[in-house]
Motif scaffolding. Structure first.
Motif, PDB file in Angstrom:
ATOM      1  N   VAL A 144       0.860  -1.128   0.180  1.00 32.51           N
ATOM      2  CA  VAL A 144       0.117  -0.315   0.066  1.00 32.51           C
ATOM      3  C   VAL A 144       0.824   1.199  -0.164  1.00 32.51           C
ATOM      4  O   VAL A 144       1.641   1.576   0.433  1.00 32.51           O
ATOM      5  CB  VAL A 144      -1.169   0.365   0.858  1.00 32.51           C
ATOM      6  CG1 VAL A 144      -1.843   0.772   1.325  1.00 32.51           C
ATOM      7  CG2 VAL A 144      -1.365  -1.453   1.232  1.00 32.51           C
ATOM      8  N   ASP A 148      -2.411   5.901  -3.225  1.00 28.79           N
ATOM      9  CA  ASP A 148      -2.772   4.389  -3.015  1.00 28.79           C
ATOM     10  C   ASP A 148      -4.506   5.154  -2.108  1.00 28.79           C
ATOM     11  O   ASP A 148      -5.463   5.122  -2.019  1.00 28.79           O
ATOM     12  CB  ASP A 148      -2.877   3.439  -2.375  1.00 28.79           C
ATOM     13  CG  ASP A 148      -2.107   2.342  -3.457  1.00 28.79           C
ATOM     14  OD1 ASP A 148      -2.150   3.427  -4.360  1.00 28.79           O
ATOM     15  OD2 ASP A 148      -1.013   2.074  -3.014  1.00 28.79           O
ATOM     16  N   GLU A 151      -6.086   9.144  -2.439  1.00 31.98           N
ATOM     17  CA  GLU A 151      -6.918   9.117  -3.827  1.00 31.98           C
ATOM     18  C   GLU A 151      -8.304   7.735  -3.632  1.00 31.98           C
ATOM     19  O   GLU A 151      -9.242   8.378  -3.471  1.00 31.98           O
ATOM     20  CB  GLU A 151      -6.470   8.404  -5.195  1.00 31.98           C
ATOM     21  CG  GLU A 151      -5.534   9.014  -5.472  1.00 31.98           C
ATOM     22  CD  GLU A 151      -4.245   8.325  -6.683  1.00 31.98           C
ATOM     23  OE1 GLU A 151      -4.171   7.324  -7.119  1.00 31.98           O
ATOM     24  OE2 GLU A 151      -3.269   8.783  -6.712  1.00 31.98           O
TER      25      GLU A 151
END
Length: 181
Positions: A144, A148, A151
């Motif tokens: 991750v 990420d 968003e």
């Protein structure tokens, strides 16, 4: 606040203008009436323009204040909660922030005008402060990335105006961040 030292009355006017702008922008979005902001602050339009020569300068002050508070929540969560819980708590704050943003963040991320704030850098630093410890603790998958998280939170905020629905979507998203057995 501007770099120069202000008289007490000028500082008070500045703070009243920012507080009024926060409220009016939350209600009407970034194209809110500058006259309404001045009226609610209890000052004239000339005072508004002395402190903020452009709409973008005023919006930058509003956004910088909101973003600074959001990033401070990341630091507080990191100090008060275990790593995984701290990240989750801050992501919930990030979604709530984006839901009440009414387009201000997107506008500021595009213009970078006014306060000279690097919005992405502030968000990345806050998210990194929480993501890395959560990954080290095994609460979040190692693949991750900070982008990420930001968003996903922005997407959830755009997907629904309903806070309960946004919380459900975030919960489902968070399940996908857990490491696979």
């Amino acid at each position: 606040m501007p770099a120069r030292t202000m008289r007490a009355d000028a500082r008070r006017n500045y703070e009243q203008l920012v507080a009024a702008a926060i409220a009016v922008v939350a209600e009407e979005g970034p194209d809110a009436s500058l006259n309404e902001i001045a009226r609610r602050a209890g000052v004239g339009a000339g005072t508004l323009y002395r402190h903020f020569p452009t709409r973008e300068a005023l919006l930058a002050a509003v956004f910088e204040g909101r973003l600074t508070r959001l990033c401070a929540r990341a630091e507080e969560a990191g100090e008060e909660l275990p790593p995984g819980e701290a990240l989750v708590a801050w992501l919930r704050s990030l979604v709530a922030h984006a839901m009440t943003d009414r387009g201000l963040g997107a506008r500021m991320m595009l213009t970078q005008d006014g306060a000279g704030v690097d919005c992405w850098a502030m968000l990345r630093a806050a998210a990194t402060r929480l993501l890395l410890p959560a990954q080290e603790a095994g609460a979040v998958r190692a693949d991750v990335e900070v982008a990420d998280l930001v968003e996903l939170a922005a997407g959830i905020a755009q997907a629904t105006p309903d806070p309960a629905r946004a919380d459900r979507l975030l919960t489902l998203t968070l399940d996908g961040l857990h490491p696979r057995p």
